[in-house]
Design a protein around this motif. Structure first.
Motif, PDB file in Angstrom:
ATOM      1  N   SER A 297      84.508  49.967  47.164  1.00 26.71           N
ATOM      2  CA  SER A 297      84.662  51.503  47.358  1.00 26.71           C
ATOM      3  C   SER A 297      83.386  51.310  48.149  1.00 26.71           C
ATOM      4  CB  SER A 297      84.272  51.862  45.804  1.00 26.71           C
ATOM      5  OG  SER A 297      83.651  51.389  45.519  1.00 26.71           O
ATOM      6  N   ASP A 298      82.809  52.570  47.938  1.00 22.18           N
ATOM      7  CA  ASP A 298      81.113  52.625  49.274  1.00 22.18           C
ATOM      8  C   ASP A 298      80.558  51.270  48.641  1.00 22.18           C
ATOM      9  OD1 ASP A 298      82.251  54.406  50.330  1.00 22.18           O
ATOM     10  OD2 ASP A 298      80.954  56.787  48.448  1.00 22.18           O
ATOM     11  N   TYR A 299      80.409  50.746  47.379  1.00 25.10           N
ATOM     12  CA  TYR A 299      79.894  49.740  47.094  1.00 25.10           C
ATOM     13  C   TYR A 299      79.579  49.022  48.114  1.00 25.10           C
ATOM     14  CZ  TYR A 299      79.016  50.801  41.770  1.00 25.10           C
ATOM     15  OH  TYR A 299      78.478  50.459  40.755  1.00 25.10           O
ATOM     16  N   LYS A 300      80.864  48.336  49.019  1.00 25.01           N
ATOM     17  CA  LYS A 300      80.068  48.319  50.218  1.00 25.01           C
ATOM     18  C   LYS A 300      78.945  48.099  51.323  1.00 25.01           C
ATOM     19  CE  LYS A 300      83.722  50.685  53.044  1.00 25.01           C
ATOM     20  NZ  LYS A 300      84.930  49.950  53.385  1.00 25.01           N
ATOM     21  N   HIS A 301      78.737  49.248  51.386  1.00 21.54           N
ATOM     22  CA  HIS A 301      76.996  49.408  52.013  1.00 21.54           C
ATOM     23  C   HIS A 301      76.074  48.620  51.384  1.00 21.54           C
ATOM     24  CE1 HIS A 301      79.441  51.939  54.532  1.00 21.54           C
ATOM     25  NE2 HIS A 301      80.470  52.738  53.198  1.00 21.54           N
ATOM     26  N   LEU A 302      76.588  49.188  49.780  1.00 23.58           N
ATOM     27  CA  LEU A 302      75.434  48.015  48.956  1.00 23.58           C
ATOM     28  C   LEU A 302      75.237  46.503  49.528  1.00 23.58           C
ATOM     29  CD1 LEU A 302      75.067  50.487  46.037  1.00 23.58           C
ATOM     30  CD2 LEU A 302      74.041  50.742  48.522  1.00 23.58           C
ATOM     31  N   ILE A 303      76.439  46.155  48.947  1.00 22.46           N
ATOM     32  CA  ILE A 303      76.313  44.296  48.860  1.00 22.46           C
ATOM     33  C   ILE A 303      76.253  43.903  50.511  1.00 22.46           C
ATOM     34  CG2 ILE A 303      78.106  43.049  49.503  1.00 22.46           C
ATOM     35  CD1 ILE A 303      77.845  43.746  46.605  1.00 22.46           C
ATOM     36  N   THR A 304      76.489  44.804  52.117  1.00 24.03           N
ATOM     37  CA  THR A 304      75.635  44.141  53.174  1.00 24.03           C
ATOM     38  C   THR A 304      73.844  44.253  53.359  1.00 24.03           C
ATOM     39  OG1 THR A 304      76.085  46.550  53.985  1.00 24.03           O
ATOM     40  CG2 THR A 304      78.523  44.427  53.837  1.00 24.03           C
ATOM     41  N   ARG A 305      73.096  45.063  52.312  1.00 25.27           N
ATOM     42  CA  ARG A 305      72.267  45.260  52.375  1.00 25.27           C
ATOM     43  C   ARG A 305      71.005  43.640  51.673  1.00 25.27           C
ATOM     44  NH1 ARG A 305      70.415  50.949  50.172  1.00 25.27           N
ATOM     45  NH2 ARG A 305      70.397  49.376  48.976  1.00 25.27           N
ATOM     46  N   TYR A 306      71.783  43.247  51.195  1.00 30.47           N
ATOM     47  CA  TYR A 306      71.305  42.061  51.229  1.00 30.47           C
ATOM     48  C   TYR A 306      70.072  40.729  52.011  1.00 30.47           C
ATOM     49  CZ  TYR A 306      72.768  40.971  46.194  1.00 30.47           C
ATOM     50  OH  TYR A 306      73.274  41.326  45.234  1.00 30.47           O
ATOM     51  N   ILE A 307      69.272  40.298  51.589  1.00 36.93           N
ATOM     52  CA  ILE A 307      67.938  39.615  52.831  1.00 36.93           C
ATOM     53  C   ILE A 307      68.642  37.998  51.779  1.00 36.93           C
ATOM     54  CG2 ILE A 307      65.940  39.705  54.030  1.00 36.93           C
ATOM     55  CD1 ILE A 307      65.752  42.025  53.765  1.00 36.93           C
TER      56      ILE A 307
END
Length: 518
Positions: A297-307
């Motif tokens: 779901s829209d979680y994918k936008h949060l997943i891609t923010r990892y540094i």
């Protein structure tokens, strides 16, 4: 001092060999399976039956079981021994049953267990007999020992670290049917932790060949949902984190899907450098794992923010790094490898936020700067490979074009002197010759033009992504068509000139000419 340190162990070994020298006739008799000689020795020296007769502290029974030559020999030895004697161990703590498990001597194992039913539960330094059978991949022995190894004792071999180690050994040996049986019978084995190894699920995550298409639904049994749900969140997360990350590195997407279905918070797991599942998939070029992002779901936008740490790389920076050689070499040729890398970078770029596309890491580099720097040498190799390939194919295409052009001017059989018409124009083979020769000429010329365009290319990143691979594919396709057409034209010409009267001989010969193309 150094020389002295080597002399002492040697002296101890020599003394031990002297002590064992008296047992040499017995040892030879056991190895050769000569019972009469062994019986005479044992009659004269009854203590030899339980004595340590080799430098590895093996008894007569250890050697007889290990050779596996004569079951009758083993049977006669066991009849002379008490049940307690069967529990004698060598210097590695191995009983005779453990030796039988290692070598797969199933018949000897049955004799030993019938004499001493407790022997399957006698553990050596390296585990129980069933552990030893698993470590050496003896499937038949494992199935037998499963039936005779007791689980109703205080320290059950199927519980705790012992059970986890057994399951890991069986998974490592790829006896997945036995593994499923064990987890179905002892669910707690799936969540056992083995020091220095991890959980059985971690080992299974490394077995990508264990997940053929359509068979994944079986493997959820290896980490029972109920066992996981009974754990608190912290323990469940700790249990599933390692296998999840291993699966991401190796591309075992089935494991990831099963884990996330059983425990959705596991998707937030990360390694010591703060790489999550999808970052590891990008870093190791595991497309099957990365494609799971489409199912989110829209979680994918949060997943891609990892540094990550310590370079402050975002997921697009990781897409710009050069992968390991084993992943890079999945595509042959440096030029096509560059194309694949560019496609990876473009695909990952779709999922990142606009601000991340030009984000700067700790070294002050944008993702594209990381890509160009990491792939600089690969692009040089790709340019050299592409030019060499184009030059070689240009020579071949030019030769074919020359032959095809010359064949069109020299028609098989010649022309009629009266009106200049070809003598064999009425023959069907003549039409095949004309069409095939024309196709060969046109396709070879097209191939030359395509390879010339490759030689004169700028070799920029965009060229590697579309123009150069497409030109190479078209050029090679046209070259193949020109070769095939040339062979058809040649076969038709041979038939027209020589085969009208000898068709039975020429037609098979012409067919053979097509084999190289096939």
């Amino acid at each position: 001092m150094i020389a002295e340190s080597y002399r002492r162990p040697r002296g101890r070994v020599e003394n031990k060999l002297k002590d064992l020298g008296g047992y040499l006739p017995l040892y030879k008799a056991v190895v050769k399976g000569e019972w009469n000689k062994a019986r005479k020795f044992l009659d004269d020296d009854p203590e030899a039956l339980t004595a340590k007769i080799t430098i590895a502290s093996e008894t007569v029974l250890h050697i007889a079981v290990g050779t596996g030559k004569d079951l009758e020999f083993v049977d006669k030895l066991i009849r002379r021994m008490s049940p307690e004697n069967l529990a004698l161990t060598d210097q590695n703590g191995e009983t005779a049953l453990s030796v039988a498990a290692v070598v797969g001597n199933i018949r000897a194992a049955k004799l030993l267990v019938s004499k001493n039913p407790d022997s399957p539960n006698i553990s050596g330094k390296l585990g129980l007999p069933i552990h030893r059978a698993s470590q050496y991949g003896q499937e038949t022995m494992i199935r037998y020992l499963l039936d005779v190894t007791r689980d109703d004792i205080e320290s059950s071999p199927f519980a705790g670290e012992s059970g986890g180690k057994l399951l890991i050994d069986i998974i490592t040996a790829e006896f997945f049917g036995i593994a499923l049986y064990l987890v179905g019978r002892y669910p707690e084995m799936a969540t056992a932790e083995v020091h220095g190894v991890g959980s059985p699920l971690s080992v299974l995550a490394r077995k990508s060949n264990a997940f053929p298409s359509g068979a994944v639904s079986r493997w959820h049994l290896l980490f029972d949902y109920h066992e996981i749900l009974e754990l608190d969140d912290a323990k469940a997360f700790s249990l599933l984190q390692q296998p999840l990350l291993i699966a991401a590195r190796l591309g075992t997407h089935e494991i990831i899907e099963e884990i996330v279905e059983a425990f959705p918070p596991a998707i937030w797991a990360s390694d010591e450098e703060n790489h999550n599942v999808f970052q590891l998939a990008v870093l190791h070029r595991q497309e099957n794992v990365f494609n799971l992002i489409y199912q989110m779901s829209d979680y994918k936008h949060l997943i891609t923010r990892y540094i990550d740490h310590p370079h402050d790389n975002k997921i697009l920076h990781l897409a710009g790094e050069l992968p390991s050689s084993d992943r890079l070499n999945l595509v042959s040729g440096p030029a096509l490898q560059v194309q694949r890398e560019l496609q990876w970078f473009k695909e990952v770029k779709k999922f990142v936020q606009p601000g991340q596309k030009e984000a700067i890491n700790k070294d002050g580099k944008t993702p594209w700067m990381v890509f160009r720097e990491a792939h600089q040498q690969l692009m040089k190799d790709g340019e050299a490979w592409m030019k060499t390939t184009a030059q070689s194919c240009t020579v071949a295409a030019t030769l074919i074009a020359t032959v095809a052009f010359n064949a069109g001017l020299h028609i098989p059989g010649g022309n009629n002197n009266q009106d200049g018409q070809p003598l064999y124009s009425y023959q069907p083979a003549f039409g095949a010759f004309a069409v095939a020769d024309a196709i060969s000429l046109f396709s070879s010329v097209t191939s030359i033009l395509m390879f010339l365009s490759i030689l004169t290319s700028r070799y920029s990143e965009d060229d590697f992504r579309i123009a150069l691979p497409r030109g190479l594919v078209v050029g090679l396709s046209m070259l193949f068509i020109s070769i095939l057409s040339m062979m058809i034209a040649f076969s038709s010409a041979i038939y027209l000139v020589f085969g009208l009267q000898r068709a039975r001989t020429v037609i098979p010969v012409g067919s053979v000419l097509v084999l190289p193309v096939t």
